[in-house]
Scaffold this motif. Structure first.
Motif, short mmCIF file in Angstrom:
data_model
loop_
_atom_site.label_atom_id
_atom_site.label_comp_id
_atom_site.label_asym_id
_atom_site.label_seq_id
_atom_site.Cartn_x
_atom_site.Cartn_y
_atom_site.Cartn_z
N ASN A 201 23.44 -39.62 47.61
CA ASN A 201 23.91 -41.02 47.08
C ASN A 201 25.13 -41.15 47.04
OD1 ASN A 201 21.06 -41.95 46.95
ND2 ASN A 201 21.07 -41.01 44.81
N TYR A 202 25.94 -40.08 46.50
CA TYR A 202 27.41 -39.92 46.41
C TYR A 202 28.08 -40.33 47.74
CZ TYR A 202 32.26 -38.80 44.95
OH TYR A 202 33.42 -38.73 44.54
N HIS A 203 27.68 -39.50 48.74
CA HIS A 203 28.33 -39.79 50.04
C HIS A 203 28.19 -41.32 50.51
CE1 HIS A 203 28.78 -38.90 54.44
NE2 HIS A 203 27.85 -39.65 54.69
N GLN A 204 26.94 -41.95 50.32
CA GLN A 204 26.64 -43.19 50.68
C GLN A 204 27.52 -44.10 49.94
OE1 GLN A 204 22.37 -43.45 50.86
NE2 GLN A 204 22.61 -42.65 53.03
N SER A 205 27.55 -44.01 48.61
CA SER A 205 28.37 -44.97 47.60
C SER A 205 29.85 -44.81 47.93
CB SER A 205 28.34 -44.77 46.11
OG SER A 205 28.70 -43.11 45.86
N GLU A 206 30.55 -43.57 48.49
CA GLU A 206 31.80 -43.36 48.91
C GLU A 206 32.10 -43.89 50.25
OE1 GLU A 206 34.57 -41.63 46.82
OE2 GLU A 206 33.27 -42.93 45.47
N GLY A 207 31.06 -44.00 51.10
CA GLY A 207 31.45 -44.54 52.44
C GLY A 207 32.03 -43.39 52.98
N GLN B 280 42.34 -34.35 58.85
CA GLN B 280 43.29 -34.52 60.07
C GLN B 280 42.95 -36.04 60.91
OE1 GLN B 280 43.81 -30.89 61.70
NE2 GLN B 280 45.01 -30.05 60.26
N ALA B 281 41.76 -36.03 61.06
CA ALA B 281 41.47 -37.27 61.77
C ALA B 281 41.38 -38.48 60.77
CB ALA B 281 39.81 -37.28 62.47
N GLY B 282 41.75 -38.62 59.53
CA GLY B 282 42.02 -39.56 58.74
C GLY B 282 40.51 -40.23 58.24
N LYS B 283 39.56 -39.38 58.25
CA LYS B 283 38.10 -39.72 57.76
C LYS B 283 38.08 -39.39 56.46
CE LYS B 283 36.68 -40.41 62.18
NZ LYS B 283 36.46 -41.80 62.50
N LYS B 284 37.33 -40.31 55.72
CA LYS B 284 37.00 -39.82 54.15
C LYS B 284 36.13 -38.74 54.02
CE LYS B 284 36.23 -41.69 49.88
NZ LYS B 284 36.14 -43.00 48.81
N VAL B 285 36.94 -37.38 53.29
CA VAL B 285 35.95 -36.62 52.90
C VAL B 285 35.85 -36.61 51.37
CG1 VAL B 285 35.94 -34.03 52.47
CG2 VAL B 285 36.91 -35.21 54.87
N ALA B 286 34.34 -36.49 51.05
CA ALA B 286 34.34 -36.47 49.42
C ALA B 286 33.47 -35.45 49.09
CB ALA B 286 33.36 -37.69 49.15
N ALA B 287 33.82 -34.86 47.83
CA ALA B 287 33.04 -33.88 47.31
C ALA B 287 32.25 -34.21 46.07
CB ALA B 287 34.09 -32.87 47.12
N TRP B 288 30.88 -33.67 45.80
CA TRP B 288 30.25 -33.71 44.84
C TRP B 288 29.99 -32.46 43.96
CZ3 TRP B 288 28.18 -37.38 41.66
CH2 TRP B 288 27.04 -36.98 40.87
N SER B 289 30.57 -32.31 42.97
CA SER B 289 30.33 -31.08 42.28
C SER B 289 29.47 -31.16 41.28
CB SER B 289 31.98 -30.86 41.53
OG SER B 289 31.93 -29.67 41.25
N THR B 290 28.53 -30.24 41.25
CA THR B 290 27.49 -29.96 40.25
C THR B 290 27.89 -28.75 39.36
OG1 THR B 290 25.23 -29.22 39.95
CG2 THR B 290 26.34 -28.33 41.90
N GLU B 291 27.16 -28.97 37.98
CA GLU B 291 27.76 -28.36 36.89
C GLU B 291 26.66 -27.18 36.90
OE1 GLU B 291 28.00 -30.63 33.30
OE2 GLU B 291 29.91 -31.42 33.86
N ASP B 292 25.43 -27.22 37.44
CA ASP B 292 24.43 -26.20 37.41
C ASP B 292 24.77 -25.17 38.55
OD1 ASP B 292 22.40 -24.55 37.37
OD2 ASP B 292 20.86 -26.36 37.50
#
Ligand code: UD1
Ligand code: CA
Length: 502
Positions: free
Chosen positions: A130-136, A221-233
């Motif tokens: 979901n995070y990946h999609q919401s961040e595009g 490097q290709a200018g794409k959006k990289v996101a990270a979803w961090s879990t506390e568990d």
């Protein structure tokens, strides 16, 4: 057919798992009674209905054997063989074209996960997607913070906080090793970018491997959006590389299962000391004492009591069954209110009907014990059918094997079998018959008859005293007692008292 927003999953499971020091492929090691790969498959199933790509290599035949065994749960899936394990990137390179070329598995995003993180939950993986999609985003990776991150790939971020790359432990500088945010090994990647990046991976690192993690830096490097979803568990993200990790993950999985059971109304006297497999179900108000092990496809009814150190494997227990201490049940059925044990061994194919009792040191194999019947002490019964309200005396043994074949014993309703009886199968005891203690039954016994076969008793008066005197003269009789030899035979063998067992 995949829909435009569809997701396909690739599970990496080809590694040898050298650090496991085992002949078993790593992903087939069990956690709570299910191979780690099984946990990954079921997790993947929660996010896609497309065929799951499974990369196999080491022990491919064994892995395939396991998947085939469980196929109903896991289907559909595609096995992709990675004959040489050249790294996680190389593994994805094998699987992606296979899924992407197939109309049932082609997707616009791919989730890549490892077969060795069995605690990962469906909540976390769907949050990641979901995070990946919401961040595009083009690529999203799952991360967590570890107190001891050694061994894992570290997530390197820019000052602004955006992810720039992942560096493997072996390739990390001293400064990079200080980073406590790690790469869990689970990613969501857009298909067109994945295809392009896989074509550009190079094995430039300490291991000479194709690292899948290199595509993160490539995306940046290709200018794409990289996101990270961090879990506390962080426990959830534990990757199993050694048997120390395996035990850690096992313990946590057991804790979760026990917690779920308790929240569903099962009483667990000491949750740290019961072992309950995944597929097991336990009814409300059942009590599990310390040391209980419930394995396989076991179903336990409500209001049962399972006492200390009993192991129940792939068995079905009805309501109100009591299993006393230290019993072993395998592929058995126990109907309501039956009582087993202590120290009984109920082997595959046995059925214990309602209110029957199977007691101390009794072994049953492919044996049915009818309603209200009792086999209370020291018996072996194999390939036997026992009717209702039968009493099987202490020490009764079925001789069901002649060295070549197994044979059946049938004991009909209301039979009373005295203690220390051998039943030489095939043999049938008719309804209401009585078998005298000490009898070796070689022929069928008709209904309501007495079966007896034993040597008549002889009492030789004084013989014991004379023998003592002979061996030890100081014990010689002084008052003439035992001086005369006199032998008496009972008038009838049948009149002898029948010792009873209850
Ligand atoms: C990998 C990640 C690391 C991450 C860690 C999380 C890479 C390069 N590193 O390291 O950043 O922190 O997981 O647990 O990806 N496999 C194959 N084929 C191969 C090699 C591996 O299928 O050629 C499979 C393994 O069976 C395993 C998974 O990929 O299920 C991960 O491999 P492993 O060797 O355990 O990678 P790590 O060194 O733990
Ligand atoms: Ca690993």
């Amino acid at each position: 057919m995949s829909t435009p927003n569809s997701t396909s999953v690739i599970i990496l499971a080809a590694g040898q798992g050298t650090r496991m020091k085992s002949s078993l492929p790593k992903v087939l090691h069990c956690v709570a009674g299910r191979p780690m790969l099984g946990h990954a498959m079921l997790l993947a199933r929660t996010i896609t209905t497309n065929p799951i790509g499974v990369v196999v290599g080491h022990g491919a035949d064994q892995v395939q054997g396991y998947l085939d065994e469980e196929q109903l749960q896991f289907e559909p899936y595609r096995l992709v063989e990675q004959t040489q394990q050249l790294g996680t990137g190389h593994a994805v390179q094998q699987a992606f074209p296979v899924l992407n070329a197939d109309s049932s598995s082609v997707a616009n995003q791919y989730v890549i996960m490892c077969g060795d993180t069995p605690l990962l939950s469906k909540e976390t993986i769907s949050a990641l997607v979901n995070y990946h999609q919401s961040e595009g985003a083009t690529l999203t990776l799952l991360t967590t913070i570890l107190e001891n991150p050694s061994g894992y790939g570290r997530v390197i971020r820019e000052k602004a906080g955006t992810v720039s790359r992942v560096v493997e432990d072996r390739d990390a500088s001293a400064q990079e090793k200080e980073v406590s945010e790690i790469n869990v090994g689970t990613y969501v990647v857009e298909s067109p970018f994945l295809e392009k990046a896989l074509g550009q991976l190079k094995p430039q690192n300490a291991q000479g491997e194709y690292y899948f993690t290199d595509i993160i830096e490539m995306a940046v490097q290709a200018g794409k959006k990289v996101a990270a979803w961090s879990t506390e568990d962080f426990l959830e993200t534990t990757g199993v590389n050694t048997k120390v990790h395996l035990a850690l993950v096992e313990k946590e999985m057991r804790r979760r299962i026990s917690e779920q059971l308790m929240l569903a109304g099962v009483t667990i006297v000491d949750p740290e000391r019961v072992v309950v497999d995944h597929q097991v179900t336990v009814g409300q108000d059942t009590v599990l004492h310390p040391g209980v092990v419930l394995e396989g496809q076991t179903k336990i009814g409500e209001h049962c009591i399972i006492r200390a150190n009993s192991r129940v494997t792939s068995s079905v227990l009805g309501r109100g069954v009591i299993i006393q201490d230290a019993c072993v049940l395998q592929e058995a059925t126990v109907d309501e209110e039956a009582i087993i044990g202590p120290m009984a061994h109920v082997r595959p194919g046995s059925v214990i009907h309602r209110r029957a009792k199977v007691g101390n040191f009794v072994e049953l194999k492919k044996t049915e014990v009818g309603e209200g019947s009792k086999v209370n002490h020291l018996s072996y019964l194999g390939d036997t059918t026992i009717g209702r309200n039968v009493n099987v005396g202490a020490g009764t043994i079925t001789c069901n094997y002649d060295g070549y074949r197994k044979a059946q014993t049938i004991i009909e309703d209301n039979v009373f079998i005295g203690s220390d009886v051998q039943l030489i199968a095939p043999v049938k005891i008719g309804e209401g018959a009585l078998i005298a203690a000490g009898t070796t039954v070689t022929e069928d016994v008709p209904a309501n008859s007495l079966g007896i076969s034993r040597v008549a008793q002889i009492n030789k008066e004084g013989t014991a005293a004379r023998r003592r005197a002979l061996l030890d003269p100081s014990k010689a009789p002084t008052n003439g007692q035992g001086g005369q030899a006199e032998e008496k035979r009972p008038s009838s063998v049948v009149s002898q008292k029948q010792p009873q067992s209850s």
